[in-house]
Design a protein around this motif. Sequence first.
Motif, PDB file in Angstrom:
ATOM      1  N   PHE A 158      77.456 -15.880  -7.280  1.00 32.38           N
ATOM      2  CA  PHE A 158      78.775 -16.487  -7.236  1.00 32.38           C
ATOM      3  C   PHE A 158      78.679 -17.909  -7.772  1.00 32.38           C
ATOM      4  N   LEU A 159      79.722 -18.342  -8.460  1.00 30.44           N
ATOM      5  CA  LEU A 159      79.751 -19.671  -9.059  1.00 30.44           C
ATOM      6  C   LEU A 159      81.034 -20.375  -8.658  1.00 30.44           C
ATOM      7  N   VAL A 160      80.894 -21.589  -8.127  1.00 31.65           N
ATOM      8  CA  VAL A 160      82.043 -22.437  -7.828  1.00 31.65           C
ATOM      9  C   VAL A 160      81.894 -23.677  -8.698  1.00 31.65           C
ATOM     10  N   THR A 161      82.908 -23.937  -9.533  1.00 30.06           N
ATOM     11  CA  THR A 161      82.826 -25.077 -10.447  1.00 30.06           C
ATOM     12  C   THR A 161      84.018 -25.999 -10.244  1.00 30.06           C
ATOM     13  N   GLY A 162      83.872 -27.214 -10.746  1.00 24.87           N
ATOM     14  CA  GLY A 162      84.965 -28.182 -10.696  1.00 24.87           C
ATOM     15  C   GLY A 162      84.633 -29.311  -9.747  1.00 24.87           C
ATOM     16  N   HIS A 221      76.009 -20.624  -6.592  1.00 24.36           N
ATOM     17  CA  HIS A 221      75.718 -21.802  -7.407  1.00 24.36           C
ATOM     18  C   HIS A 221      76.947 -22.689  -7.417  1.00 24.36           C
ATOM     19  N   LEU A 222      76.766 -23.926  -6.988  1.00 23.15           N
ATOM     20  CA  LEU A 222      77.827 -24.927  -7.036  1.00 23.15           C
ATOM     21  C   LEU A 222      77.558 -25.802  -8.252  1.00 23.15           C
ATOM     22  N   CYS A 223      78.575 -26.048  -9.047  1.00 22.48           N
ATOM     23  CA  CYS A 223      78.391 -26.826 -10.265  1.00 22.48           C
ATOM     24  C   CYS A 223      79.592 -27.755 -10.429  1.00 22.48           C
ATOM     25  N   GLY A 224      79.354 -29.064 -10.335  1.00 25.74           N
ATOM     26  CA  GLY A 224      80.450 -29.998 -10.518  1.00 25.74           C
ATOM     27  C   GLY A 224      80.168 -31.340  -9.895  1.00 25.74           C
ATOM     28  N   LYS A 225      81.195 -32.152  -9.888  1.00 23.32           N
ATOM     29  CA  LYS A 225      81.104 -33.499  -9.332  1.00 23.32           C
ATOM     30  C   LYS A 225      81.521 -33.474  -7.861  1.00 23.32           C
ATOM     31  N   VAL A 226      80.738 -34.154  -7.045  1.00 26.37           N
ATOM     32  CA  VAL A 226      81.049 -34.303  -5.618  1.00 26.37           C
ATOM     33  C   VAL A 226      81.534 -35.746  -5.448  1.00 26.37           C
ATOM     34  N   GLY A 248      74.768 -30.900 -10.496  1.00 28.12           N
ATOM     35  CA  GLY A 248      75.747 -31.982 -10.500  1.00 28.12           C
ATOM     36  C   GLY A 248      75.537 -32.845  -9.284  1.00 28.12           C
ATOM     37  N   GLY A 249      76.607 -33.181  -8.602  1.00 23.73           N
ATOM     38  CA  GLY A 249      76.534 -34.033  -7.431  1.00 23.73           C
ATOM     39  C   GLY A 249      77.441 -35.228  -7.596  1.00 23.73           C
ATOM     40  N   SER A 250      77.065 -36.345  -6.983  1.00 21.41           N
ATOM     41  CA  SER A 250      77.926 -37.526  -7.007  1.00 21.41           C
ATOM     42  C   SER A 250      78.082 -38.105  -8.412  1.00 21.41           C
ATOM     43  N   ASP A 251      77.122 -37.857  -9.291  1.00 20.96           N
ATOM     44  CA  ASP A 251      77.227 -38.351 -10.670  1.00 20.96           C
ATOM     45  C   ASP A 251      77.829 -37.327 -11.619  1.00 20.96           C
ATOM     46  N   GLY A 252      78.184 -36.163 -11.132  1.00 18.37           N
ATOM     47  CA  GLY A 252      78.743 -35.121 -11.991  1.00 18.37           C
ATOM     48  C   GLY A 252      77.650 -34.277 -12.616  1.00 18.37           C
ATOM     49  N   VAL A 253      78.042 -33.439 -13.539  1.00 18.75           N
ATOM     50  CA  VAL A 253      77.109 -32.531 -14.199  1.00 18.75           C
ATOM     51  C   VAL A 253      76.501 -33.249 -15.397  1.00 18.75           C
ATOM     52  N   PRO A 254      75.174 -33.291 -15.458  1.00 22.39           N
ATOM     53  CA  PRO A 254      74.556 -33.958 -16.607  1.00 22.39           C
ATOM     54  C   PRO A 254      74.844 -33.195 -17.902  1.00 22.39           C
TER      55      PRO A 254
END
Length: 193
Positions: free
Chosen positions: A86-90, A118-123, A146-152
């Motif tokens: 499963f993928l969660v993005t944004g 899989h989580l992918c995005g900016k926190v 990703g994380g606090s800086d977003g996705v590289p």
Amino acid sequence: MYDIQENYQLNIKYLSPLPTFLKPLAAAWVRLSETISAPFISHFTLAENSYTALPFIGTRWTVLQNKALPLAVRTAQKANLNAPVFLVTGTLSLTYGVREAIDAFLKIHETIPGSQLHLCGKVPDKKSNQFIAETISSHLYVTLTGGSDGVPTRPYNLPLPKPTLVWFFIPTIRPSTNASQQKFGSTCRIGCR
């Protein structure tokens, strides 16, 4: 055509990371812009039934809800998926439902132990970042890109070829004599350079 996927005014007013004193000003500006531009928009597509109450759309709207169908769920269960991913993005924020997405996945993982999330995005905020970090540390089958800086992003130094043919796909709603196209149709436009 204006595609309304969110109630932008309320999102800015209640969910925006803007400073508190700017939120009502920004929300009012968005609603004013929508109201002023509405007479020039031929049709509105709405992501939710509740958006039909927006004061500026009148009767020129179509609701295209993005909802899961029960048949799709039953089909997935019959497929005997051994290890779905499963993928969660944004924007991965508690205010945008990342907790609910993770909780739903954890229930699925109880039934299908090989599944992964899989989580992918900016926190964007500390609470969400802490919640996701705790989830990842206690569940090895949940990962974050990703994380606090977003996705590289990776820079590409290769020259890209120029397209010679450009396709535009514009979904439309129109009456049709064909039963399969009774509700939905499409128009395709081709442009060349």
